[in-house]
Write an enzyme that holds these catalytic residues in place. Structure first.
Site, PDB file in Angstrom:
ATOM      1  N   THR A 283      44.876  40.173  41.970  1.00 30.68           N
ATOM      2  CA  THR A 283      45.127  39.896  40.660  1.00 30.68           C
ATOM      3  C   THR A 283      46.312  40.393  40.153  1.00 30.68           C
ATOM      4  O   THR A 283      46.931  41.366  40.533  1.00 30.68           O
ATOM      5  CB  THR A 283      44.113  40.176  39.538  1.00 30.68           C
ATOM      6  OG1 THR A 283      44.216  41.627  39.192  1.00 30.68           O
ATOM      7  CG2 THR A 283      42.745  39.849  40.326  1.00 30.68           C
ATOM      8  N   ASP A 284      47.031  39.728  38.887  1.00 33.77           N
ATOM      9  CA  ASP A 284      47.883  40.546  38.208  1.00 33.77           C
ATOM     10  C   ASP A 284      47.316  41.813  37.435  1.00 33.77           C
ATOM     11  O   ASP A 284      46.059  41.679  37.238  1.00 33.77           O
ATOM     12  CB  ASP A 284      49.008  39.459  37.429  1.00 33.77           C
ATOM     13  CG  ASP A 284      50.148  40.249  37.118  1.00 33.77           C
ATOM     14  OD1 ASP A 284      50.381  41.466  37.265  1.00 33.77           O
ATOM     15  OD2 ASP A 284      51.141  39.635  36.818  1.00 33.77           O
ATOM     16  N   TYR A 285      48.026  42.506  36.814  1.00 32.20           N
ATOM     17  CA  TYR A 285      47.579  43.561  36.056  1.00 32.20           C
ATOM     18  C   TYR A 285      46.508  43.192  35.056  1.00 32.20           C
ATOM     19  O   TYR A 285      46.770  42.635  33.846  1.00 32.20           O
ATOM     20  CB  TYR A 285      48.909  44.222  35.420  1.00 32.20           C
ATOM     21  CG  TYR A 285      48.868  45.601  35.080  1.00 32.20           C
ATOM     22  CD1 TYR A 285      49.501  46.567  35.607  1.00 32.20           C
ATOM     23  CD2 TYR A 285      48.111  46.242  33.800  1.00 32.20           C
ATOM     24  CE1 TYR A 285      49.506  47.997  35.230  1.00 32.20           C
ATOM     25  CE2 TYR A 285      47.960  47.605  33.540  1.00 32.20           C
ATOM     26  CZ  TYR A 285      48.951  48.282  34.204  1.00 32.20           C
ATOM     27  OH  TYR A 285      48.694  49.515  34.032  1.00 32.20           O
ATOM     28  N   ALA A 287      44.362  40.943  34.909  1.00 26.90           N
ATOM     29  CA  ALA A 287      44.332  39.656  34.721  1.00 26.90           C
ATOM     30  C   ALA A 287      42.699  39.027  34.475  1.00 26.90           C
ATOM     31  O   ALA A 287      42.387  38.206  33.978  1.00 26.90           O
ATOM     32  CB  ALA A 287      44.886  38.924  35.985  1.00 26.90           C
TER      33      ALA A 287
END
Ligand code: BGC
Length: 759
Positions: A283-285, A287
């Site tokens: 995932t992104d940070y 997310a």
């Protein structure tokens, strides 16, 4: 021997070989390892943490990192580098966790590691795939020398909105060029195998459509038709998958009203099933956690949704770590889903060779030998010069003579802190070359330099506070704007030519740095207006992380060079170009609008039912009352110190059928005084189809070099592959009919020829 027994033997042999394939070996190893793992340890592998300190792009940083590593609750770490620093957590994992599973170590290595290259938008402006690949190769070598085995790059989001701050991190607006750059970057990072310790696991991001945030505001909603998605936004991600990228990062935005991280259609149906991606999805940070604010449920709920969608690793948020077991007990997720995610992470570690040697990227002798070497810096200087785009050059104001006097003015003229550009996590601005230093290095002793700062970046004190919130890169001269301008005008009057280095501070683009006004800040413009009044030739060197609106500047400056943020060697590269040691050849990969109201503006737009065809009083046409439709500088635009002429397009034939190949050629001649490079661009337009098509699409380019007076014939081979597009039912195919073949120096200035191509 009888035929049947021969066949039997061959079959047996084949079975044996199969059992020994690297993949089979890996599967056996991981199956055995997973057989020993508890459910907590499996969930632990899905946890990616950052100790903070270097960079944090969200509010949270991970807690209890050490204890969690020992407890087998961490799969990877990001945000730390340097083999001595990385060794400690790796030892903790390998020596202290029950199953001794090594960690992944990631970082945002976006445009170089410690040797900083131009920002990606600048790199893309080189249109030079070999050098782009080499930039990633050098970045991978430096990153691995610094203990890393995973880079969160390339970022391949198509960006058609320059208000979006992360356009700086992208390759611009075109899917064809973006796809080729994506592939080149992955080849550069990953090499041909992970056997060499200077190759690194790449991570393509942000999957998907992150660049299409409404109104260019970061993290904003995305809403897009499938046909547009497939035609324009998805190709670079797909190209990365085809190039064998090892990992994918999901984006923050929603797609069809479901955030990417929980979007099963995106992560499983499209990415894994349709495109055949076998690597890990991170995932992104935070997310996963952000899906609570998106409105999809509490942490337990959104974590389960993410896992079920096919997401493997949770960056920072610890939603997986803290809720998956309970969801499993409640039957909301399955053991198989956890196993699958865990397996993909272990596979990445296996492929990197970490189970053979967890310390293989931790050679403390490497940094001194391999990072920021003179060769890497020399490459950075050359690449930065190649990324520059000459926007205007009246009366051959440039190149400058290596004699006389120069008024060097502007907030970026002698600034070191803002040379590297956004997303240079490991880059050290103290090691960057300023423009003033570069000019001194290149101009020689016959040039007198008269310096004045002339203006601060901005007079908006609140904005300065925000720009300085993370790393304090904006210095403020306490003098009043009037006093600073007065000094600059005085300096200008004493000089033969003015070089004004103006634009954005580094933090004005990048993540969470969207702007609604993308002009040069007003106080800098006031400076330029005062300088203009001196009547001296005015050269603008622009630094920015995005296309700017430059209408006034274009009307008033004699020359304009877009230098982006050039990285460690920025100042030297600018001087190389200003004094003609390098003849600029960069071409824009994102359209420069006339004003913000034109946004989104991009070259491959549709025709509409009422296209404006230049008749001023024709009222009911698709156009503005107050500004032309066309941009200030189109996609593909960029001048040279020399000039080029293009012949008409010569076609090998004008009627074709089926799978034939068309050859389209032009002769390009250097009609000026300098040796120069030119990016010859091929566009194709398909005016009649079962769906509306864009007015043209880039389908090829060649970068050539010509001496004064020299001509070259440039030939493009065109097959039906380049005519394909997505139909309403998302089939990728071509339809027969008329096509216009356009070859030229930029997307607006082309020579055209027509062909009939029957299916
Ligand atoms: C960014 C990503 C980046 C991640 C880790 C996020 O905020 O969107 O591009 O890889 O942080 O630093």
């Amino acid at each position: 021997m009888k035929k049947t027994s021969l066949l039997l033997l061959a079959g047996l042999f084949q079975l044996q070989v199969q059992a020994q394939t690297p993949e089979a070996k890996m599967n056996t190893f991981i199956t055995k390892l997973m057989g020993q793992m508890t459910i907590d340890e499996k969930i632990g592998q899905l946890n990616l943490v950052t100790p903070g300190g270097f960079t944090a792009t969200g509010a949270t940083v991970s807690q209890n990192v050490e204890a969690n590593i020992k407890a087998g609750k961490v799969g990877g770490l990001f945000g730390i580098y340097d083999p001595t620093l990385v060794r400690k957590p790796q030892e903790l994992a390998v020596k202290n966790s029950r199953l001794h599973i090594p960690l992944l170590f990631g970082l945002d290595v976006i445009h170089g590691h410690k040797t900083s290259f131009p920002i990606p938008l600048g790199i893309s402006s080189t249109w030079d795939l070999e050098r782009i690949e080499k930039s990633a190769r050098i970045a991978a070598t430096e990153a691995t020398a610094d203990g890393l085995n995973w880079v969160f790059s390339p970022m391949v989001d198509i960006a058609r909105d320059p208000r979006w701050g992360r356009i700086s991190e992208s390759s611009g607006e075109d899917p064809y060029l973006g796809s080729l750059i994506a592939k080149a970057m992955i080849r550069g990072y990953q090499g041909t195998s992970f056997k060499e310790t200077n190759t690194v696991l790449a991570c393509v991001k942000h999957f998907a459509l992150y660049g299409a945030a409404e109104a260019g505001r970061d993290y904003n909603t995305v809403d897009m038709s499938r046909i547009k998605m497939f035609e324009y936004y998805l190709p670079p991600y797909k190209a990365a998958i085809d190039a064998g990228v090892g990992s994918v990062m999901t984006s923050f935005n929603e797609i069809d009203a479901v955030p990417a991280t929980a979007n099963k259609w995106l992560v499983t149906d499209l990415l894994r099933n349709q495109w055949g991606f076998k690597g890990l999805v991170v995932t992104d940070y935070t997310a996963i956690n952000e899906m609570i604010a998106h409105g999809l449920g509490d942490l337990k709920q959104v974590s389960a949704l993410a896992l079920k969608a096919g997401t493997d690793m949770d960056m920072v948020g610890e939603g997986f770590l803290t809720t998956l077991k309970q969801s499993l007990n409640e039957g909301k997720i399955t053991q198989k889903e956890i196993d699958q995610a865990c397996r993909r992470i272990l596979e990445a570690k296996y492929k990197l060779g970490l189970f053979d040697d967890p310390y293989r990227y931790l050679d403390e002798s490497r940094p001194a030998k391999e990072i920021l070497t003179p060769e890497n810096r020399a490459f950075a200087r050359d690449l930065a010069a190649r990324s520059h785009v000459l926007l205007k050059n009246s009366n051959q104001t440039l190149p400058l003579k290596k004699s006389g006097s120069i008024a060097l003015i502007g907030p970026l003229a002698d600034d070191r802190k803002n040379m590297l550009g956004t997303w240079n996590i490991a880059g050290d601005w103290k090691k960057a070359v300023t423009v003033a230093e570069g000019i001194k290095n290149v101009a020689g002793s016959d040039v007198k330099i008269n310096y004045a700062k002339g203006a601060n970046f901005t007079t908006d004190t609140l904005l300065i506070q925000r720009l300085n919130a993370q790393n304090g890169l904006v210095d403020v001269d306490p003098r009043s704007p009037e006093v600073m301008i007065e000094e600059a005008v005085k300096v200008a009057r004493q000089s033969d030519v003015i070089v004004a280095v103006v634009g954005e501070a580094q933090e004005m683009s990048g993540e969470a740095s969207s702007r609604s006004d993308i002009g040069i800040p007003e106080n800098q413009k006031d400076l330029l207006k005062a300088l203009k009044k001196t009547g001296k030739p005015l050269v603008l060197v622009l630094m920015s992380g995005r296309p700017l609106t430059l209408t006034w500047e274009n009307d008033n400056a004699d020359a304009m060079l877009e230098a982006w943020f050039g990285g460690s060697e920025s100042g030297n590269a600018i001087a190389d170009v200003l004094f003609g040691n390098y003849n600029p050849a960069g071409k824009l990969t994102a359209t420069f609008p006339r004003n913000v109201g034109q946004i989104p503006i991009y070259y491959n737009h549709k025709n509409t039912g009422r296209p404006y065809e230049g008749v001023l009083l024709d009222k009911f046409k698709s156009r503005y009352l107050d500004v032309p439709n066309d941009p200030l500088f189109p996609f593909g635009y960029g001048l040279s110190y020399t000039t080029f002429s293009y012949s008409e397009v010569k076609l090998s034939q004008t009627t074709l059928k089926g799978n034939q190949t068309l050859q389209a050629s032009v002769t390009v001649k250097n009609t000026g005084k300098y040796t120069g490079e030119e990016v010859v661009q091929l566009y194709i337009s398909d005016p009649v189809a079962s769906v509306t098509r864009s007015v043209k699409d880039l389908k090829g380019f060649q970068k050539i070099s010509l001496k004064p007076g020299e001509s070259k014939e440039v030939t493009f081979r065109i097959t039906p592959e380049q005519l394909k597009f997505y139909t309403t039912d998302l089939k990728y195919d071509w339809e027969g009919g008329e096509f216009s073949i356009q070859i030229g120096t930029n997307s607006s200035d082309v020579q055209t020829a027509k062909v009939q191509w029957a299916k």
